[in-house]
Design a protein around this motif. Structure first.
Motif, PDB file in Angstrom:
ATOM      1  N   VAL A 262      56.341  79.125   8.982  1.00 42.89           N
ATOM      2  CA  VAL A 262      54.882  79.095   8.926  1.00 42.89           C
ATOM      3  C   VAL A 262      54.365  80.370   9.570  1.00 42.89           C
ATOM      4  O   VAL A 262      54.793  80.740  10.662  1.00 42.89           O
ATOM      5  N   TRP A 263      53.443  81.058   8.875  1.00 40.19           N
ATOM      6  CA  TRP A 263      52.865  82.297   9.376  1.00 40.19           C
ATOM      7  C   TRP A 263      51.376  82.124   9.648  1.00 40.19           C
ATOM      8  O   TRP A 263      50.685  81.365   8.966  1.00 40.19           O
ATOM      9  N   GLY A 264      50.893  82.856  10.631  1.00 37.25           N
ATOM     10  CA  GLY A 264      49.468  82.888  10.923  1.00 37.25           C
ATOM     11  C   GLY A 264      49.055  84.266  11.405  1.00 37.25           C
ATOM     12  O   GLY A 264      49.897  85.103  11.766  1.00 37.25           O
ATOM     13  N   THR A 265      47.754  84.505  11.450  1.00 37.84           N
ATOM     14  CA  THR A 265      47.223  85.790  11.919  1.00 37.84           C
ATOM     15  C   THR A 265      46.276  85.545  13.091  1.00 37.84           C
ATOM     16  O   THR A 265      45.648  84.486  13.193  1.00 37.84           O
ATOM     17  N   LEU A 266      46.204  86.530  13.988  1.00 34.94           N
ATOM     18  CA  LEU A 266      45.366  86.422  15.173  1.00 34.94           C
ATOM     19  C   LEU A 266      43.894  86.398  14.774  1.00 34.94           C
ATOM     20  O   LEU A 266      43.432  87.238  13.998  1.00 34.94           O
TER      21      LEU A 266
END
Length: 268
Positions: A262-266
């Motif tokens: 799972v990827w996310g961005t700040l």
């Protein structure tokens, strides 16, 4: 006389069959007892691994979160009650393995007359807290992804060499999906827009989930690269520099054959 001998022979043969039948029944009974005993032992091992380790790791992880939060607001740690009889303390164990990165939670003692070099913190020592509101996850973050000293404690492990929380690059974490607290068991339920929070010494970094890779190989190191992109499935990932978070765990459940990412961005 011959008839008598024949009669005796028949009687002896009948007794032999009964003895053999009794021996076979006894053998089958012993085998059944052994099978039941082995089954009970296996069942107890499964219960210990799947249920008891979860309870132990989860309770210890939550206790560590509380300790960190108290440290961050300047409260003294809650110590266990001391025994009534005093005993000589054991000498601390020395570690020759320095931490991969500088501990972000260290502050020098303001009362010291001169700056003091920070003590190396063990790789397994927690320095932050990961929160996933959608899943109700609250677990400590520690350096490294060693199973015994980090992941089996129910912690999220910070991959060595990846970015620090809130920094440019990829802040990559690993966690168990099953057993030992299983903090990442349900990360497959995360959807775009869900928040992932990282607290370090009272400062909070908020990441927003953007993409999910349901399955890749364990050697797909591209998923934790500075700009995360799968080397196995290049259509999954990002192409521009940024501040990312990556959560990795095993898949399918109760196996370690593949990896779920799972990827996310700040969040700015």
């Amino acid at each position: 006389m011959r008839a008598v001998r024949d009669h005796v022979r028949v009687v002896v043969q009948g007794r032999g069959r009964r003895v053999r039948r009794a021996g076979l029944v006894g053998l089958l009974w012993v085998c059944a007892e052994v099978a039941v005993t082995v089954g009970v032992v296996v069942l107890l091992l499964v219960v210990h691994q799947v249920w008891w380790t979860n309870r132990q790791a989860l309770a210890a992880a939550h206790e560590r979160v509380g300790q960190l939060e108290r440290e961050w607001i300047g409260l003294p740690p809650v110590l266990p009650p001391t025994p009534s009889t005093s005993s000589a303390p054991s000498p601390p164990s020395a570690s020759s393995d320095p931490p991969a990165v500088v501990d972000p939670s260290h502050d020098p003692d303001p009362a010291s007359p001169a700056p003091v070099a920070p003590k190396p913190r063990p790789r397994e020592s927690a320095y932050g807290v990961l929160r996933i509101p959608r899943l109700g996850v609250v677990v400590p973050i520690a350096q490294g992804v060693d199973k015994r000293t980090v992941l089996d404690k129910g912690y999220a492990g910070h991959y060595a060499g990846t970015a620090q929380p809130g920094a440019q690059g990829n802040f990559a974490l690993a966690g168990h999906r099953n057993t030992h607290g299983e903090p990442f068991r349900y990360i497959n339920r995360l959807r775009a827009g869900d928040e992932v929070l990282v607290d370090v010494r009272g400062k909070r970094y908020t990441y927003v989930v953007g993409k999910v890779l349901a399955e890749t190989t364990e050697r797909d190191t591209g998923v934790i690269g500075p700009v995360p992109r799968s080397a196995v499935k290049p259509e999954y990932g990002y192409s521009a520099p940024g501040a990312y978070i990556t959560l990795t765990t095993c898949t399918p459940e109760y196996t370690s054959k593949y990896r779920l990412v799972v990827w996310g961005t700040l969040k700015s």
